[in-house]
Design a protein around this motif. Structure first.
Motif, PDB file in Angstrom:
ATOM      1  N   ARG A  46       0.835  -1.206   0.000  1.00  0.00           N
ATOM      2  CA  ARG A  46       0.000   0.000   0.000  1.00  0.00           C
ATOM      3  C   ARG A  46       0.870   1.256   0.000  1.00  0.00           C
ATOM      4  O   ARG A  46       0.679   2.155  -0.813  1.00  0.00           O
ATOM      5  CB  ARG A  46      -0.920  -0.003   1.220  1.00  0.00           C
ATOM      6  N   ILE A  51      -0.715   0.210  -3.866  1.00  0.00           N
ATOM      7  CA  ILE A  51      -1.709  -0.823  -4.181  1.00  0.00           C
ATOM      8  C   ILE A  51      -2.578  -1.017  -2.942  1.00  0.00           C
ATOM      9  O   ILE A  51      -2.088  -1.397  -1.881  1.00  0.00           O
ATOM     10  CB  ILE A  51      -1.035  -2.156  -4.557  1.00  0.00           C
ATOM     11  N   ASN A  55      -7.061  -4.588  -3.728  1.00  0.00           N
ATOM     12  CA  ASN A  55      -6.685  -4.696  -5.140  1.00  0.00           C
ATOM     13  C   ASN A  55      -5.420  -5.522  -5.370  1.00  0.00           C
ATOM     14  O   ASN A  55      -4.963  -5.625  -6.510  1.00  0.00           O
ATOM     15  CB  ASN A  55      -6.470  -3.302  -5.738  1.00  0.00           C
ATOM     16  N   ILE A  56      -4.855  -6.076  -4.320  1.00  0.00           N
ATOM     17  CA  ILE A  56      -3.622  -6.851  -4.466  1.00  0.00           C
ATOM     18  C   ILE A  56      -3.909  -8.115  -5.265  1.00  0.00           C
ATOM     19  O   ILE A  56      -4.865  -8.840  -4.989  1.00  0.00           O
ATOM     20  CB  ILE A  56      -3.022  -7.217  -3.090  1.00  0.00           C
ATOM     21  N   ASP A  60       1.219  -8.510  -8.201  1.00  0.00           N
ATOM     22  CA  ASP A  60       1.774  -7.522  -7.266  1.00  0.00           C
ATOM     23  C   ASP A  60       2.709  -8.167  -6.246  1.00  0.00           C
ATOM     24  O   ASP A  60       3.602  -7.521  -5.710  1.00  0.00           O
ATOM     25  CB  ASP A  60       0.638  -6.798  -6.524  1.00  0.00           C
TER      26      ASP A  60
END
Length: 142
Positions: A46, A51, A55-56, A60
């Motif tokens: 984050r 991120i 939404n990970i 990622d």
């Protein structure tokens, strides 16, 4: 049961709730350590990669980002090699779980599993000089 198309978040949840707590029966301390590793990783993604946790995705949490995260733990947070390796162990355990549950993610898991643990600095061994040995022998009552 294969979870084709399972999201990163769903697999993290099932890894903790079903696998670690249920099937593996790990100690509460180990589970807490793994939880802390993922809290730190998610926070790092984050803060450093912008991120949001919801939404990970698997892309990622790739090898490059995990290595950068481990470097962050060592350099910025001042964690010892032992602590960094514990965090890496949690990530590798999750990767192994994902490879079993979602074989289509095997290459992703292999990339994480190939990350080498940090080497711990070993203290130098000091030896007594002959004079120090003689002083110790002379200090003993015969």
């Amino acid at each position: 049961m294969t979870k084709v198309g399972a999201t990163f978040q769903k697999l993290v949840e099932s890894w903790f709730l079903s696998w670690l707590m249920g099937h593996r029966g790990l100690s509460p301390q180990t589970i807490s350590s793994y939880r802390d590793a993922f809290r730190l990783l998610i926070g790092w993604l984050r803060d450093e990669c912008d991120i949001e946790p919801g939404n990970i995705g698997f892309d990622d949490v790739d090898r490059d980002n995990v290595v950068a995260f481990l470097d962050y733990l060592r350099k910025t947070r001042g964690c010892s090699a032992k602590t960094v390796n514990c965090r890496l162990c949690a990530i590798k355990s999750f990767a192994g779980y994902v490879a079993c549950e979602c074989p289509e993610r095997s290459a992703w898991a292999k990339g994480l599993s190939s990350i080498k643990p940090r080497k711990e600095a070993k203290p130098a061994l000091d030896f007594l000089t002959p004079d120090e040995v003689e002083a110790m022998v002379n200090a003993c009552d015969a």
